[in-house]
Design an enzyme around this catalytic site. Sequence first.
Site, mmCIF file in Angstrom:
data_model
loop_
_atom_site.group_PDB
_atom_site.id
_atom_site.type_symbol
_atom_site.label_atom_id
_atom_site.label_comp_id
_atom_site.label_asym_id
_atom_site.label_seq_id
_atom_site.Cartn_x
_atom_site.Cartn_y
_atom_site.Cartn_z
ATOM 1 N N THR A 45 0.826 -1.207 0.000
ATOM 2 C CA THR A 45 0.000 0.000 0.000
ATOM 3 C C THR A 45 0.862 1.259 0.000
ATOM 4 O O THR A 45 0.430 2.312 -0.469
ATOM 5 C CB THR A 45 -0.939 -0.008 1.221
ATOM 6 O OG1 THR A 45 -1.623 -1.260 1.271
ATOM 7 C CG2 THR A 45 -1.958 1.110 1.153
ATOM 8 N N TYR A 134 4.806 -12.640 4.749
ATOM 9 C CA TYR A 134 3.652 -12.029 4.088
ATOM 10 C C TYR A 134 3.303 -12.864 2.863
ATOM 11 O O TYR A 134 4.042 -12.875 1.882
ATOM 12 C CB TYR A 134 4.003 -10.584 3.721
ATOM 13 C CG TYR A 134 2.971 -9.801 2.940
ATOM 14 C CD1 TYR A 134 1.638 -10.180 2.867
ATOM 15 C CD2 TYR A 134 3.348 -8.640 2.281
ATOM 16 C CE1 TYR A 134 0.714 -9.448 2.155
ATOM 17 C CE2 TYR A 134 2.442 -7.876 1.566
ATOM 18 C CZ TYR A 134 1.125 -8.287 1.502
ATOM 19 O OH TYR A 134 0.213 -7.545 0.792
ATOM 20 N N LYS A 162 1.576 -12.474 7.919
ATOM 21 C CA LYS A 162 0.408 -11.779 7.395
ATOM 22 C C LYS A 162 -0.187 -12.668 6.304
ATOM 23 O O LYS A 162 0.413 -12.873 5.254
ATOM 24 C CB LYS A 162 0.809 -10.412 6.822
ATOM 25 C CG LYS A 162 -0.325 -9.670 6.108
ATOM 26 C CD LYS A 162 0.196 -8.389 5.455
ATOM 27 C CE LYS A 162 -0.880 -7.711 4.624
ATOM 28 N NZ LYS A 162 -0.355 -6.502 3.932
ATOM 29 N N VAL A 204 -3.513 -6.467 9.287
ATOM 30 C CA VAL A 204 -2.719 -5.476 8.554
ATOM 31 C C VAL A 204 -3.655 -4.906 7.497
ATOM 32 O O VAL A 204 -3.998 -5.574 6.522
ATOM 33 C CB VAL A 204 -1.465 -6.100 7.918
ATOM 34 C CG1 VAL A 204 -0.658 -5.027 7.200
ATOM 35 C CG2 VAL A 204 -0.615 -6.777 8.992
#
Length: 292
Positions: A45, A134, A162, A204
Site C-alpha cells: 500500500t 507475508y 500476514k 494489517v
Amino acid sequence: MITGSLVALVTPMHPNGDIHWEHLDKLVDFHIENGTHGIVAVGTTGESATLDPEEHCKTIGHIIKRVNGRIPVIAGTGGNSTREAIALTSAAHKLGADACLLVVPYYNKPTQEGLYQHFRTIAEAVPMMKQMLYNVPGRTACDMLNETVVRLADIPNIIAIKDATGNIPRGAELIQAVKGRLDVYSGDDATAMELMLAGAKGNVSVTANVAPRAMADLCTAAVAGNREEAERLNELLMLLNRKLFLEANPIPVKWALQRMGLIGDGLRLPLTVLSEPFHGEVEDALKASGVL
C-alpha cells in the site's frame, strides 16, 4: 508482537511523484490520535514497488522518527531478490524498526524449498530483527503453503505471518498448526474479522488508512472474542472494505484520503488516479462508514 490494527500506510506524494513528507507526518499523527496499534511502513500500500532503495529506507526512517516510539513500526523490506531483502532488512534494523514485513518473492515463482531458504537466509543474516512473513498469492503469483510456514516457525526471529489469502479455513488451520510458535495476522480486510475470531492476533489493514478508529475497535473486539461488537463494526466497514479494491490498491485508498483532505493526488506510474466512474462508489462507502 502487536495485537490489533496495523495500518498498511500509504506513501503520500506530490503530483510529480515526489514523496510528500509533510503529509506523511500528518498521516502518522492521524493514526496515533485515532488508536491505530501499529504502522506498516512502505509495504504494498506504501508503493514499495516504485520507490528506489534510498527512498525506501528514507521513508521508513522518517516514519520511525515521527512515531518516536509511540506505537510500533513494521518496515516493509521484502523483495524477489534475497540479497536485496537482506539489505533492506538490515537498513530497517539500523533505523530502529520494531519488526520487518517480508513478502513472498514475486514474479520469479520459487518452489516451497526456495521460499523456505529465502526466509531462513534473511532471518539468519539479520538475527536481531523480528520478521513477519507475508503471503499474498494474488499479487506474487506464488503461494507459500501452510507446511512451509510451519517449518519457518522453528526459526526464532520469524515471529508472525500476514495471511492475505482471504481463505478462513486455511488460516484457521495455520493458527492451529503453528501452535503459538508464531502469530497469524489477517491481510484481507473483508475476511479479517473471522480470522481474528479464529485466533489471529490482528489485521494489517488498508481500510485503517481512512477509518482508523473503527478498525482499531473492530480488531480489539474480535481478538477478545466479542463477536457481537466485532460484527457490528464489521458491518459498518464492509462496504468500504470492498470499494477500496475497485482498482488496484492503493489507487482507491489514496483517492479516499485525498477526498478526506489528508493527502494530495500523487501516485507513481504505472499506477494512475482512480477512474472517474468509481468516484461516487468510494465516496458513498466513506459516507456509509461514517468517515465523511
